[in-house]
Design a protein around this motif. Structure first.
Motif: not given
Length: 113
Positions: A9-11, A79-83, A110-112
């Protein structure tokens, strides 16, 4: 073999997200699961984990992403951190065993801001 992904999703930049991939069907007891990602013009291996827990990471995600698996559930997690914005991509789950290589349908991250 079927792979069903969830999560994404959006992060916001600096945020976290968790992806899951559940495998079903006839799976060998010895197999490798992993995640790839596809951005426009670029496809990249993100990480893999073997059936005994050995892991491998792309340099771009080392220290930020963690792969894990639950063998009893044939499920792998990312697990995704500090995207970062450059992590934006469609993430695909992959399973490789003695019978072949299988792919999930992909999930958008999506990282925005």
């Amino acid at each position: 073999v079927q792979l069903v992904e969830s999560g994404g999703g959006l992060v916001q930049p600096g945020g976290s997200a968790r992806l899951s991939c559940a495998a079903s069907g006839s799976i060998s007891s010895i197999y490798v699961m992993g995640w790839y990602r596809q951005a426009p013009g670029k496809r990249e291996l993100v990480t893999t984990i073997t059936s005994v827990g050995s892991t491998n990471y792309a340099d771009s995600v080392k220290g930020r992403f963690t792969i894990s698996r639950d063998n009893a559930k044939n499920t792998v997690y990312l697990q995704m951190n500090s995207l970062k914005p450059e992590d934006t991509a469609v993430y695909y789950c992959n399973l490789q065993d003695s019978m072949g290589s299988y792919w999930g349908q992909g999930t958008q991250v999506t990282v925005s801001s």
